[in-house]
Design an enzyme around this catalytic site. Structure first.
Site, short mmCIF file in Angstrom:
data_model
loop_
_atom_site.label_atom_id
_atom_site.label_comp_id
_atom_site.label_asym_id
_atom_site.label_seq_id
_atom_site.Cartn_x
_atom_site.Cartn_y
_atom_site.Cartn_z
N CYS A 15 4.94 -9.02 3.35
CA CYS A 15 6.35 -9.44 3.38
C CYS A 15 6.97 -9.21 4.75
CB CYS A 15 7.15 -8.68 2.32
SG CYS A 15 6.62 -9.01 0.64
C1 BEZ Z 1 2.79 -7.23 0.63
O1 BEZ Z 1 3.79 -7.78 1.10
O2 BEZ Z 1 1.89 -6.83 1.37
C2 BEZ Z 1 2.70 -7.01 -0.83
C3 BEZ Z 1 3.82 -7.06 -1.64
C4 BEZ Z 1 3.70 -6.82 -3.00
C5 BEZ Z 1 2.46 -6.56 -3.56
C6 BEZ Z 1 1.33 -6.55 -2.73
C7 BEZ Z 1 1.45 -6.78 -1.37
#
Ligand code: BEZ
Length: 210
Positions: A46
């Site tokens: 994210c």
């Molecule tokens: C991420 O942004 O890396 C992420 C967000 C939620 C679950 C798994 C990964």
């Protein structure tokens, strides 16, 4: 019922990192918009995604597209996280990030897919036209970051095909040849797209209209 292409998207009010929005439809009035969800603050993929969109903001502006992110995390969490996005990607957040802790917007847009996660939004993208109708949507899982250059490419196709009776072929990029829409007769095509090439009766290729 999930949103479908051509539907008018739900209007909503929201608190964001750039202040309160009374009406999403008013906020985007006269523009295209991209509403994209991310699962969770302080997560790695994210962080890279929100920075990537910030870096492409001038490209979205050029195309009259307003971008806005969303997750179900609260506003104080968003505000604590945004500094990390700039640290990691070199791009300060330059568009609003919606806080949707009661999940009202996420539910209205069907951004929570319980078999993936009960609590977090998946990576949804909604491209919405100036008429507030849904033009394109796609969904990625949490583990796969999106390709935001692809978003620019599809915006270019959507804007071109909204103006001209053409479609864009596989892997089309701006400036490449396009396909004459099936509802244009050969007779009309001769005047509207002089010099077009019929590879098949149903596949007529022409230069990208200006
Ligand atoms: C991420 O942004 O890396 C992420 C967000 C939620 C679950 C798994 C990964």
């Amino acid at each position: 019922m999930p949103l479908r292409l051509g539907d008018v998207v739900p209007d909503f009010a929201a608190d964001t990192t750039a202040g309160h929005i009374d009406s999403f439809h008013k906020w985007k009035e006269g523009s295209w918009a991209i509403l994209f969800s991310h699962p969770k603050d302080f997560t790695p993929v994210c962080t890279t995604e929100l920075g990537a969109v910030a870096g492409l903001k001038p490209e979205f502006d050029k195309r009259n597209v307003k971008v806005i992110g969303i997750s179900v995390d609260p506003l104080d969490s968003h505000n604590r996280w945004v500094g990390d996005i700039c640290d990691v990607t070199g791009h300060a957040l330059n568009y609003p990030l919606i806080a949707d802790p009661d999940k009202s917007i996420a539910n209205a847009y069907d951004m929570i897919h319980p078999n993936a996660s009960d609590t977090a939004t998946v990576r949804s993208v909604f491209i919405i036209g100036p008429d507030n109708k849904l033009k394109l949507t796609f969904t990625y899982p949490a583990s796969t970051g999106r390709n935001f250059l692809e978003l620019l490419r599809v915006i270019d196709s959507l804007q071109l095909t909204a103006k001209h009776s053409v479609a864009t072929p596989a892997d089309w990029k701006p400036g490449e040849d396009v396909i004459i829409a099936l509802n244009v007769s050969d007779e009309d095509a001769k005047t509207r797209f002089p010099g077009y090439v019929a590879k098949k009766p149903y596949l007529r290729v022409t230069q990208q209209p200006k």
